[in-house]
Design an enzyme around this catalytic site. Structure first.
Site, PDB file in Angstrom:
ATOM      1  N   GLU A 263      17.025  65.327 -67.230  1.00 34.04           N
ATOM      2  CA  GLU A 263      17.917  65.788 -66.172  1.00 34.04           C
ATOM      3  C   GLU A 263      17.402  65.407 -64.792  1.00 34.04           C
ATOM      4  O   GLU A 263      18.164  65.027 -63.913  1.00 34.04           O
ATOM      5  CB  GLU A 263      18.055  67.316 -66.233  1.00 34.04           C
ATOM      6  CG  GLU A 263      19.156  67.812 -67.134  1.00 34.04           C
ATOM      7  CD  GLU A 263      20.516  67.592 -66.515  1.00 34.04           C
ATOM      8  OE1 GLU A 263      20.957  68.401 -65.676  1.00 34.04           O
ATOM      9  OE2 GLU A 263      21.150  66.578 -66.856  1.00 34.04           O
ATOM     10  N   THR A 378      36.200  62.201 -60.957  1.00 36.74           N
ATOM     11  CA  THR A 378      34.804  62.514 -61.270  1.00 36.74           C
ATOM     12  C   THR A 378      34.612  63.010 -62.696  1.00 36.74           C
ATOM     13  O   THR A 378      33.485  63.125 -63.159  1.00 36.74           O
ATOM     14  CB  THR A 378      34.247  63.531 -60.255  1.00 36.74           C
ATOM     15  OG1 THR A 378      32.817  63.551 -60.348  1.00 36.74           O
ATOM     16  CG2 THR A 378      34.821  64.919 -60.521  1.00 36.74           C
TER      17      THR A 378
END
Length: 393
Positions: A263, A378
């Protein structure tokens, strides 16, 4: 039926914008005065109760709205106005951009938080990851979506990319990889005044940026590969920045034991796990994110370089090997450098709507969803390029 549902949903979202009261915007986008206006900003609140049609402030962040929340509805709402003939959705979305455009910026870079009460930015992080990412993503896409009829968004994109190159792009000390940093509020140790401190941290979320740089250079059209001899100096810099960032993002997959990226990384990716032991470095999870394969898809469409397909295939194989479950579906993993992996009991919705979609398109023919005729929001929903007829400048 789908359009009716879209209108119903949008109407239920509109109260989030009621920081300007029940009034609307005039055709020239000035506010129509109304005594009931309590907060004359036009910035949306972070939450909305769709049943009660009521906007709700974000209590966890002092009622502030993030720039990504406020500035990532424009593609959807503008297209809805074009489909329905109702300008209100466009006007609500455009008012947000007017506010942001009128604020002082750091070479196009903006803080992640705005106040719906005042319509101004608050002193907060400048970063390209969470709460900031899709603001930058949508700048050039707004220019493309309306068939290049709104050059103001190209100008805002160009300024922001220049600010990123000036203030946030760096090379790692060990491999010379290009990565982005964050500017975080801190106290100057000598004066105790508030400053923005450069912090070498990049989220996987930022891996959308390579695609944004490349789209800004080519507008998704032209020869494949592009004729770089025709590039201006700025276009050359942007093209290099985009491809270099994609290479960095791919490297965060390739150097882990699972072949999957974490991440978050520092000094890109993690210079030494030993420094972080016994805890995983920063955030070692992989939650099936799409941003790297999104950029691989765009890069392949623009350059035709087969390396982007090769990298995409390796990433897909790693997902398949470590994230697929015997009973079906895929799951996040807790540490990309731990084999065998430990799964989390969840599969993010963007795995289906974005990651797999971009991987599929990476290996599809360019005639399927061509970049000069469509834009992706998005969440990777596909919207057509159109010339505005309902709201014109």
């Amino acid at each position: 039926m789908f359009l009716e549902k879209a209108v119903d949903l949008a109407d239920r979202l509109m109260p989030a914008f009621d920081t300007v009261g029940p009034g609307v915007l005039s055709p020239d986008r000035d506010l129509l005065l109304n005594p009931s206006f309590m907060q004359p900003s036009g910035l949306p609140l972070s939450f909305v109760n769709p049943s009660q049609r009521k906007g709700i402030a974000d209590a966890d962040n002092r009622g502030l709205t993030s720039v990504a929340e406020a500035a990532t509805l424009q593609l959807e709402l503008k297209y809805l106005s074009e489909l329905t003939g109702n300008p209100i959705y466009w006007q609500k979305a455009e008012r947000v951009m007017d506010i942001i455009r009128g604020q002082q910026k750091k070479d196009g870079l903006v803080p992640i938080f705005l106040s719906p009460d005042t319509g101004t930015f608050t002193f907060s992080d400048i970063r390209l990851g969470s709460r900031g990412d899709s603001y930058y993503e949508y700048l050039f896409k707004q220019y493309l979506q309306t068939n290049r009829t709104e050059p103001v968004y190209k100008d805002m994109h160009d300024e922001a990319m220049g600010g990123i190159k000036s203030h946030l792009l760096h090379r790692s000390a060990t491999k010379g990889l290009v990565y982005t940093s964050e500017l975080l509020p801190a106290r100057d140790p000598k004066t105790q005044s508030l400053i923005l401190q450069d912090t070498p941290k990049q989220d996987h979320l930022v891996c959308f940026l390579g695609a944004s740089f490349l789209l800004g250079v080519t507008e998704g059209r032209g020869p494949v590969p592009p004729n770089r001899d025709t590039f201006s100096d700025t276009q050359t810099d942007d093209y290099f920045s985009g491809t270099a960032l994609i290479r960095t993002c791919v490297d965060t997959y390739a150097q882990t034991k699972t072949g999957l990226a974490p991440e978050t990384g520092r000094e890109w990716f993690i210079n030494s796990r030993a420094r972080a032991a016994p805890n995983p470095p920063i955030d070692a999870r992989n939650i099936l994110r799409p941003e790297t394969v999104e950029s691989l898809f765009v890069a392949y469409r623009i350059t035709g370089d087969p390396i982007y397909r090769e990298w995409g295939w390796e990433i897909f194989q790693a997902f398949k090997k470590h994230c697929s479950l015997p009973g079906g579906g895929y799951a996040s993993i807790l540490d990309v450098d731990q084999v065998p992996v430990v799964h989390e009991d969840r599969m993010e919705t963007f795995w289906l709507s974005e990651t797999l979609k971009y991987l599929y398109l990476l290996f599809s023919e360019p005639s399927l969803v061509p970049l000069d005729q469509y834009v992706f929001n998005t969440e990777a929903h596909i919207l057509p390029v159109f010339t505005p007829t309902v709201v014109t400048k």
